[in-house]
Design a protein around this motif. Structure first.
Motif, PDB file in Angstrom:
ATOM      1  N   THR A   1       0.851  -1.184   0.000  1.00 33.69           N
ATOM      2  CA  THR A   1       0.000   0.000   0.000  1.00 33.69           C
ATOM      3  C   THR A   1       0.893   1.242   0.000  1.00 33.69           C
ATOM      4  OG1 THR A   1      -1.900   1.090   1.047  1.00 33.69           O
ATOM      5  CG2 THR A   1      -0.267   0.122   2.517  1.00 33.69           C
ATOM      6  N   PHE A   2       0.272   2.418   0.111  1.00 35.22           N
ATOM      7  CA  PHE A   2       0.994   3.684  -0.017  1.00 35.22           C
ATOM      8  C   PHE A   2       0.833   4.526   1.251  1.00 35.22           C
ATOM      9  CE2 PHE A   2      -0.226   2.117  -4.125  1.00 35.22           C
ATOM     10  CZ  PHE A   2       0.958   2.203  -4.843  1.00 35.22           C
ATOM     11  N   ASN A   3       1.701   5.502   1.404  1.00 36.73           N
ATOM     12  CA  ASN A   3       1.611   6.383   2.568  1.00 36.73           C
ATOM     13  C   ASN A   3       0.201   6.966   2.676  1.00 36.73           C
ATOM     14  OD1 ASN A   3       4.212   5.871   3.296  1.00 36.73           O
ATOM     15  ND2 ASN A   3       4.993   7.949   2.934  1.00 36.73           N
ATOM     16  N   GLY A   4      -0.297   7.023   3.899  1.00 36.66           N
ATOM     17  CA  GLY A   4      -1.655   7.471   4.141  1.00 36.66           C
ATOM     18  C   GLY A   4      -2.680   6.407   3.818  1.00 36.66           C
ATOM     19  N   LEU A   5      -2.222   5.188   3.542  1.00 39.41           N
ATOM     20  CA  LEU A   5      -3.088   4.059   3.156  1.00 39.41           C
ATOM     21  C   LEU A   5      -3.872   4.413   1.889  1.00 39.41           C
ATOM     22  CD1 LEU A   5      -3.598   1.254   4.603  1.00 39.41           C
ATOM     23  CD2 LEU A   5      -5.809   2.179   5.278  1.00 39.41           C
ATOM     24  N   ASP A   6      -3.167   5.058   0.959  1.00 34.11           N
ATOM     25  CA  ASP A   6      -3.830   5.605  -0.226  1.00 34.11           C
ATOM     26  C   ASP A   6      -3.913   4.560  -1.350  1.00 34.11           C
ATOM     27  OD1 ASP A   6      -5.049   7.272  -1.999  1.00 34.11           O
ATOM     28  OD2 ASP A   6      -3.299   8.563  -2.339  1.00 34.11           O
ATOM     29  N   GLY A   7      -4.660   3.482  -1.098  1.00 33.97           N
ATOM     30  CA  GLY A   7      -4.941   2.515  -2.149  1.00 33.97           C
ATOM     31  C   GLY A   7      -4.113   1.248  -2.067  1.00 33.97           C
ATOM     32  N   GLU A   8      -4.400   0.334  -3.014  1.00 38.36           N
ATOM     33  CA  GLU A   8      -3.740  -0.965  -3.073  1.00 38.36           C
ATOM     34  C   GLU A   8      -2.584  -0.893  -4.069  1.00 38.36           C
ATOM     35  OE1 GLU A   8      -4.957  -3.409  -1.132  1.00 38.36           O
ATOM     36  OE2 GLU A   8      -6.770  -2.331  -0.520  1.00 38.36           O
ATOM     37  N   MET A   9      -1.419  -1.385  -3.664  1.00 41.59           N
ATOM     38  CA  MET A   9      -0.258  -1.406  -4.550  1.00 41.59           C
ATOM     39  C   MET A   9      -0.185  -2.733  -5.301  1.00 41.59           C
ATOM     40  SD  MET A   9       3.828  -1.366  -3.672  1.00 41.59           S
ATOM     41  CE  MET A   9       3.873   0.250  -2.899  1.00 41.59           C
ATOM     42  N   VAL A  10       0.018  -2.628  -6.617  1.00 44.50           N
ATOM     43  CA  VAL A  10       0.340  -3.801  -7.427  1.00 44.50           C
ATOM     44  C   VAL A  10       1.641  -3.491  -8.155  1.00 44.50           C
ATOM     45  CG1 VAL A  10      -0.463  -5.439  -9.165  1.00 44.50           C
ATOM     46  CG2 VAL A  10      -2.141  -4.137  -7.835  1.00 44.50           C
ATOM     47  N   VAL A  11       2.670  -4.330  -7.946  1.00 44.50           N
ATOM     48  CA  VAL A  11       3.935  -4.189  -8.675  1.00 44.50           C
ATOM     49  C   VAL A  11       3.993  -5.324  -9.690  1.00 44.50           C
ATOM     50  CG1 VAL A  11       6.436  -4.008  -8.505  1.00 44.50           C
ATOM     51  CG2 VAL A  11       5.000  -3.243  -6.595  1.00 44.50           C
ATOM     52  N   LEU A  12       4.052  -4.947 -10.968  1.00 48.68           N
ATOM     53  CA  LEU A  12       3.973  -5.951 -12.027  1.00 48.68           C
ATOM     54  C   LEU A  12       4.890  -5.550 -13.177  1.00 48.68           C
ATOM     55  CD1 LEU A  12       2.605  -8.544 -12.998  1.00 48.68           C
ATOM     56  CD2 LEU A  12       0.703  -7.154 -13.855  1.00 48.68           C
ATOM     57  N   ASP A  13       5.743  -6.476 -13.599  1.00 53.68           N
ATOM     58  CA  ASP A  13       6.688  -6.233 -14.689  1.00 53.68           C
ATOM     59  C   ASP A  13       7.499  -4.956 -14.453  1.00 53.68           C
ATOM     60  OD1 ASP A  13       5.839  -8.553 -15.980  1.00 53.68           O
ATOM     61  OD2 ASP A  13       4.215  -7.493 -17.003  1.00 53.68           O
ATOM     62  N   GLY A  14       7.868  -4.739 -13.211  1.00 56.46           N
ATOM     63  CA  GLY A  14       8.754  -3.632 -12.878  1.00 56.46           C
ATOM     64  C   GLY A  14       8.094  -2.272 -12.763  1.00 56.46           C
ATOM     65  N   LYS A  15       6.766  -2.252 -12.797  1.00 55.36           N
ATOM     66  CA  LYS A  15       6.051  -0.976 -12.643  1.00 55.36           C
ATOM     67  C   LYS A  15       5.148  -1.034 -11.417  1.00 55.36           C
ATOM     68  CE  LYS A  15       5.933   0.631 -17.434  1.00 55.36           C
ATOM     69  NZ  LYS A  15       5.929  -0.517 -18.364  1.00 55.36           N
ATOM     70  N   VAL A  16       5.033   0.110 -10.730  1.00 54.41           N
ATOM     71  CA  VAL A  16       4.171   0.196  -9.554  1.00 54.41           C
ATOM     72  C   VAL A  16       2.846   0.852  -9.948  1.00 54.41           C
ATOM     73  CG1 VAL A  16       3.935   1.078  -7.204  1.00 54.41           C
ATOM     74  CG2 VAL A  16       6.200   0.431  -8.065  1.00 54.41           C
ATOM     75  N   TYR A  17       1.750   0.168  -9.645  1.00 53.47           N
ATOM     76  CA  TYR A  17       0.405   0.692  -9.910  1.00 53.47           C
ATOM     77  C   TYR A  17      -0.299   0.934  -8.573  1.00 53.47           C
ATOM     78  CZ  TYR A  17       1.406  -1.125 -14.561  1.00 53.47           C
ATOM     79  OH  TYR A  17       1.981  -1.374 -15.775  1.00 53.47           O
ATOM     80  N   GLN A  18      -1.086   2.027  -8.564  1.00 55.53           N
ATOM     81  CA  GLN A  18      -1.815   2.416  -7.368  1.00 55.53           C
ATOM     82  C   GLN A  18      -3.309   2.358  -7.676  1.00 55.53           C
ATOM     83  OE1 GLN A  18      -1.010   6.476  -6.245  1.00 55.53           O
ATOM     84  NE2 GLN A  18      -1.761   6.208  -4.142  1.00 55.53           N
ATOM     85  N   VAL A  19      -3.994   1.370  -7.101  1.00 49.52           N
ATOM     86  CA  VAL A  19      -5.447   1.278  -7.278  1.00 49.52           C
ATOM     87  C   VAL A  19      -6.086   2.030  -6.121  1.00 49.52           C
ATOM     88  CG1 VAL A  19      -7.435  -0.226  -7.536  1.00 49.52           C
ATOM     89  CG2 VAL A  19      -5.195  -0.957  -8.401  1.00 49.52           C
ATOM     90  N   ARG A  20      -6.612   3.216  -6.444  1.00 50.79           N
ATOM     91  CA  ARG A  20      -7.155   4.081  -5.398  1.00 50.79           C
ATOM     92  C   ARG A  20      -8.629   3.745  -5.135  1.00 50.79           C
ATOM     93  NH1 ARG A  20      -4.878  10.046  -6.225  1.00 50.79           N
ATOM     94  NH2 ARG A  20      -5.283  10.061  -3.970  1.00 50.79           N
ATOM     95  N   ALA A  21      -9.237   4.498  -4.245  1.00 53.85           N
ATOM     96  CA  ALA A  21     -10.583   4.165  -3.760  1.00 53.85           C
ATOM     97  C   ALA A  21     -11.651   4.273  -4.841  1.00 53.85           C
ATOM     98  CB  ALA A  21     -10.938   5.055  -2.574  1.00 53.85           C
ATOM     99  N   ASP A  22     -11.286   4.797  -6.032  1.00 55.43           N
ATOM    100  CA  ASP A  22     -12.227   4.814  -7.157  1.00 55.43           C
ATOM    101  C   ASP A  22     -12.098   3.561  -8.021  1.00 55.43           C
ATOM    102  OD1 ASP A  22      -9.768   5.285  -8.271  1.00 55.43           O
ATOM    103  OD2 ASP A  22     -10.247   7.256  -9.112  1.00 55.43           O
ATOM    104  N   GLY A  23     -11.193   2.658  -7.630  1.00 55.74           N
ATOM    105  CA  GLY A  23     -11.019   1.409  -8.369  1.00 55.74           C
ATOM    106  C   GLY A  23     -10.127   1.538  -9.586  1.00 55.74           C
ATOM    107  N   ILE A  24      -9.639   2.740  -9.851  1.00 59.27           N
ATOM    108  CA  ILE A  24      -8.788   2.998 -11.021  1.00 59.27           C
ATOM    109  C   ILE A  24      -7.321   2.807 -10.644  1.00 59.27           C
ATOM    110  CG2 ILE A  24      -8.161   4.705 -12.785  1.00 59.27           C
ATOM    111  CD1 ILE A  24     -11.099   3.912 -12.902  1.00 59.27           C
ATOM    112  N   ALA A  25      -6.553   2.221 -11.599  1.00 59.64           N
ATOM    113  CA  ALA A  25      -5.111   2.025 -11.394  1.00 59.64           C
ATOM    114  C   ALA A  25      -4.344   3.210 -11.964  1.00 59.64           C
ATOM    115  CB  ALA A  25      -4.661   0.731 -12.066  1.00 59.64           C
ATOM    116  N   TYR A  26      -3.526   3.828 -11.144  1.00 58.56           N
ATOM    117  CA  TYR A  26      -2.718   4.988 -11.541  1.00 58.56           C
ATOM    118  C   TYR A  26      -1.237   4.625 -11.569  1.00 58.56           C
ATOM    119  CZ  TYR A  26      -7.001   7.552 -10.461  1.00 58.56           C
ATOM    120  OH  TYR A  26      -8.304   7.992 -10.449  1.00 58.56           O
TER     121      TYR A  26
END
Lengths: 260, 260
Positions: B64-89
């Protein structure tokens, strides 16, 4: 890692804190561990790493040897084996270890100790100085001891018995008026099962001839040095005994019986 | 580490075992973790490591991220942030993380999967293939899913509430007939408190646009790859919130509620 030097007898105190700005650097000051205490408790007494490999990751620490052949003390980059006769032997690099933990010891904080009458009081002093019970700490006490009581586990033959059965009949040794070094670790409670939660202290005489796992001690005078490790690395065995062991159980009570 | 490739649909099986002679080499295939799950459970939501630092130690994992700001997915060397809107950033390297675990993913064992109707059956399949429940495993499933139900924790403001309170009101998302990747970890029971014992699965769609922490799923067809990690490394935070947290308590029941 921090570099802190605390003044002798709480006199002049010089603090050199780590830079707290920006992201933290990933340091090299790891506590490097082989296997887990629960595996050792359950009789996984043969590992697939050697003392030579261990020394590549630290110069200070403790553990045991394949076949549970005595207490390991790693001090100033040398591995000593205190066998069931209470004598400390030099160890060839190729000797195997099923459980050990080492670090490159930095004297981050140093404090003089005066007379301390028992191990409980000593541990309270260390805990006070260490401060952070959620970190790992390597603990070094060089001094003159009025008394040190140690044990050394005897070499086992297969089929191996659980550690709690072995230590029920362990050789114990009483050392009086002796100079030497306590080599110890503090493990946070949340890592119980991986290592021994709380204190785990081994001892080696100044002439490197005797020692063992510390059961009791009283100090005349000494110096306590602490190296805090915020980097904890565990290498798991790749053998069938480890794979098959029921490591998930809570063995806190058995660990307490084995350690004290 | 082993390199094993298991044939598609249990057909031709090719085994390339590691050399079992002599002492084992200390490998570089570590599972590299920041902080502990118990600290996250207790609301230690700000860490002192960045995603850029994380990527130096692995290309695959979750957190996860500082402030519990979403779910972290690390895949193929990239970090994705799935925030509370369900979108991956996409995530800048300087973004901080209070809890994450990554490894350099090796496809040690690969197996085709056909239709699987729920997460319990999927986890049984993974456990069967992984075999060694006392090791850590990184788990990758690329496939077409009939259904994936995810959640994403919402960013918190200080004073932080415990994780079990946050997840009681979490945004949940239903994805139907979607291609994507499950990014998961298996943690041995003895490491409960350090990470989530058992399975911990995150998800990212093939177009890398949506995802989250997996609560339920059913698979149409896919490929399961497992990377076993016998080297487990934890970096502990160097901040007052972590030092002061009561990390020694058994939080197994709260962790179960948070994860499922």
């Amino acid at each position: 890692m921090h570099a802190r030097i605390m003044g002798i007898l709480a006199a002049a105190v010089l603090l050199i804190p780590a830079c707290a700005h920006g992201p933290r650097a990933v340091g090299s000051d790891a506590l490097f561990q082989i296997s887990t205490i629960n595996a050792l408790m359950l009789g996984v007494y043969d590992g697939d790493f050697t003392c030579g490999q261990l020394l590549q990751h630290g110069d200070f620490g403790l553990g045991t040897f394949n076949g549970l052949d005595g207490e390991m003390v790693v001090l100033d980059g040398k591995v000593y084996q205190v066998r069931a006769d209470g004598i400390a032997y030099a160890v060839p690099d190729k000797t195997g270890t099923p459980f050990a933990a080492v670090t490159r010891f930095d004297r981050e904080r140093v404090e003089a100790l005066s007379a301390i009458s028992n191990i409980e009081t000593l541990e309270k002093e260390i805990a006070r100085m260490a401060g952070n019970e959620n970190a790992f700490h390597a603990i070094r006490i060089d001094g003159r001891f009025a008394h040190v009581k140690t044990r050394a586990v005897p070499k086992q033959e297969k089929p191996y018995r659980p550690l709690v059965e072995v230590t029920a009949h362990q050789p114990e040794f009483e050392l009086h008026d002796v100079e030497g070094t306590i080599v110890g670790l503090w493990t946070p409670q949340y890592a119980q099962g991986l290592n021994v939660a709380g204190f785990h202290l081994h001892f080696l005489t100044k002439d490197r001839s005797r020692g063992g796992h510390v059961l009791e001690c009283s100090l005349v005078t000494g110096t306590l040095a602490i190296d805090t490790c915020l980097d904890f690395r565990v290498l798991l065995p790749d053998n069938n005994e480890f794979k098959a062991a029921d490591l998930g159980q809570d063995m806190s009570e058995q660990i307490r019986r084995v350690e004290k």
